[in-house]
Design an enzyme around this catalytic site. Structure first.
Site, PDB file in Angstrom:
ATOM      1  N   LEU A   1      16.639  -3.807  25.294  1.00  0.00           N
ATOM      2  CA  LEU A   1      15.185  -3.890  25.035  1.00  0.00           C
ATOM      3  C   LEU A   1      14.417  -3.863  26.545  1.00  0.00           C
ATOM      4  CD1 LEU A   1      14.937  -6.232  22.189  1.00  0.00           C
ATOM      5  CD2 LEU A   1      15.220  -3.540  22.024  1.00  0.00           C
TER       6      LEU A   1
ATOM      7  N   MET B   1      18.223   0.466  19.642  1.00  0.00           N
ATOM      8  CA  MET B   1      19.690   0.326  19.963  1.00  0.00           C
ATOM      9  C   MET B   1      19.923  -0.499  20.968  1.00  0.00           C
ATOM     10  SD  MET B   1      21.090   4.307  19.444  1.00  0.00           S
ATOM     11  CE  MET B   1      20.712   4.891  20.975  1.00  0.00           C
TER      12      MET B   1
ATOM     13  N   LYS C   1       7.940   8.711  22.418  1.00  0.00           N
ATOM     14  CA  LYS C   1       8.872   9.227  23.507  1.00  0.00           C
ATOM     15  C   LYS C   1       9.773  10.199  23.156  1.00  0.00           C
ATOM     16  CE  LYS C   1      12.436   8.066  26.589  1.00  0.00           C
ATOM     17  NZ  LYS C   1      13.501   7.902  25.902  1.00  0.00           N
TER      18      LYS C   1
ATOM     19  N   ARG D   1      18.334   4.061  28.848  1.00  0.00           N
ATOM     20  CA  ARG D   1      19.409   4.458  30.002  1.00  0.00           C
ATOM     21  C   ARG D   1      18.748   4.480  31.332  1.00  0.00           C
ATOM     22  NH1 ARG D   1      19.629   7.901  25.415  1.00  0.00           N
ATOM     23  NH2 ARG D   1      21.696   8.128  24.638  1.00  0.00           N
TER      24      ARG D   1
ATOM     25  N   GLY E   1       8.759  -0.592  26.286  1.00  0.00           N
ATOM     26  CA  GLY E   1       8.447   0.224  25.140  1.00  0.00           C
ATOM     27  C   GLY E   1       8.687  -0.123  23.749  1.00  0.00           C
ATOM     28  N   HIS E   2       9.926  -0.771  23.531  1.00  0.00           N
ATOM     29  CA  HIS E   2      10.422  -1.466  22.287  1.00  0.00           C
ATOM     30  C   HIS E   2       9.410  -2.433  21.965  1.00  0.00           C
ATOM     31  CE1 HIS E   2      14.657  -0.171  23.888  1.00  0.00           C
ATOM     32  NE2 HIS E   2      14.152   0.518  22.783  1.00  0.00           N
TER      33      HIS E   2
HETATM   34  P1  AMP Z   1      15.827   3.533  21.178  1.00  0.00           P
HETATM   35  O1  AMP Z   1      16.451   2.191  21.290  1.00  0.00           O
HETATM   36  O2  AMP Z   1      15.966   4.220  22.463  1.00  0.00           O
HETATM   37  O3  AMP Z   1      16.636   4.248  20.133  1.00  0.00           O
HETATM   38  O4  AMP Z   1      14.432   3.533  20.830  1.00  0.00           O
HETATM   39  C1  AMP Z   1      14.162   2.747  19.847  1.00  0.00           C
HETATM   40  C2  AMP Z   1      12.678   3.024  19.563  1.00  0.00           C
HETATM   41  O5  AMP Z   1      11.885   2.780  20.370  1.00  0.00           O
HETATM   42  C3  AMP Z   1      12.570   4.583  19.207  1.00  0.00           C
HETATM   43  O6  AMP Z   1      11.577   4.515  18.179  1.00  0.00           O
HETATM   44  C4  AMP Z   1      11.769   5.009  20.442  1.00  0.00           C
HETATM   45  O7  AMP Z   1      10.893   6.314  20.537  1.00  0.00           O
HETATM   46  C5  AMP Z   1      11.100   3.881  21.112  1.00  0.00           C
HETATM   47  N1  AMP Z   1      10.858   3.895  22.382  1.00  0.00           N
HETATM   48  C6  AMP Z   1      11.964   4.206  23.500  1.00  0.00           C
HETATM   49  N2  AMP Z   1      11.543   4.271  24.587  1.00  0.00           N
HETATM   50  C7  AMP Z   1       9.866   4.026  24.445  1.00  0.00           C
HETATM   51  C8  AMP Z   1       9.096   3.918  25.510  1.00  0.00           C
HETATM   52  N3  AMP Z   1       9.076   4.025  26.708  1.00  0.00           N
HETATM   53  N4  AMP Z   1       7.468   3.783  24.799  1.00  0.00           N
HETATM   54  C9  AMP Z   1       7.315   3.558  23.437  1.00  0.00           C
HETATM   55  N5  AMP Z   1       8.412   3.428  22.758  1.00  0.00           N
HETATM   56  C10 AMP Z   1       9.891   3.840  23.118  1.00  0.00           C
END
Ligand code: AMP
Length: 286
Positions: A33, A30, A149, A187, A36-37
């Protein structure tokens, strides 16, 4: 990096790539970035000839309109990060492209979406499953990468892929953390300095619980200590749930013994920012 906003030209491009025998790795995000991403992207790059990243803030997975409105959007910075990390394709569609009509479809994952996030974010996993299904159909990746996560999301998506026969391989990637243990999250950008300094409480709680459970303390006592600790923090820090669950079927456990490796999951608020985290009881599990 090739950038697409529309499904049709992206489909033509990917067909061409598949025609050349290229494997396609998919990272759904989303935006806003962080490392983690990027770790998902790196995992994909290691085993696919082409990596595609999506940036789309999916409205159907937000049960709180304020959270959707305030979700950080940093597209230009994100593009630079993706270029630097060697992403091949970025797909960032509009709401009209993803939802030309109001969707009538909902998903029910039985026991998987009735616990934890499912209790506090009604409809969240239905919205996640809807948008992830759309992306899987649009992109038909060879492999798709998700972060540990969001453990419950991972369990839901595993079910989605297995039951609907998406014909792709799911990979999960360990949580990337800040130096003080806070799980990286888009966030986190919304935390002010005071809130940021207090945010590791979720990670610290997980570490404390793993340690004390291993020493043989009962789960009831550990939960009571955790609740007490949160109650002493003042109004701006609030615990939503703290559960030990079976890591596969997400059934809440009353004891550290389970059919599958047990995982501790936690969620709560720092001010108006909602954070989640998790940790396996046996730290060598992931
Ligand atoms: P989001 O943008 O929050 O929807 O996350 C997109 C992807 O990144 C999802 O598969 C999350 O689980 C992964 N993600 C988010 N935060 C982390 C993190 N700290 N470490 C590893 N993957 C993450």
């Amino acid at each position: 990096m090739e950038i697409f906003n529309e499904i049709s030209p992206l489909g033509a491009f990917l067909n061409d790539m598949r025609g050349q025998g290229k494997s396609i790795g998919l990272v759904l995000t989303m935006g806003a970035l962080h490392e983690g991403h990027i770790s998902l992207l790196e995992a994909s790059k290691k085993e696919n000839s082409l990596t595609i990243c999506t940036i789309y803030v999916n409205p159907t997975q937000f049960n709180n309109p304020a959270d959707l409105e305030k979700y950080p959007r940093t597209l230009e910075e994100d593009k630079l990060k993706l270029e630097k990390a060697g992403c091949d394709v970025l797909f960032c569609p509009s709401n009209l492209e993803m939802y030309p009509n109001t969707s009538l479809l909902t998903f029910d994952f039985g026991t998987l979406d009735k616990v934890m996030e499912g209790c506090f974010r009604p409809g969240h996993f239905s919205g996640v499953a809807l948008v992830v299904s759309k992306f899987f159909n649009i992109i038909t990746p060879t492999r798709a990468y998700f972060g540990q996560k969001d453990w419950q999301q991972l369990a839901v998506i595993k079910t989605l892929v297995n039951e609907l026969k998406f014909g792709l391989t799911l990979r999960s990637v360990p949580t990337v953390r800040e130096a003080d243990g806070l799980a990286k999250s888009s966030r986190n950008q919304r935390l002010d300095a005071h809130a940021r300094a207090r945010a590791p409480i979720f990670y610290n709680t997980l570490c404390f619980a793993v340690e004390t459970l291993k020493k043989g303390q009962s789960l009831t006592d550990v939960k009571a200590a955790v609740t007490d600790n949160f109650n002493q923090q003042g109004d701006d820090i609030r615990l939503e749930y703290f559960e030990l669950v079976d890591s596969v079927n997400l059934t809440p456990l009353t004891d550290v013994e389970g059919e599958n490796p047990p995982i501790l999951c936690i969620a709560g608020y720092i001010g108006e920012i909602r954070l989640i985290d998790n940790m396996f009881l046996d730290l060598s599990t992931n």
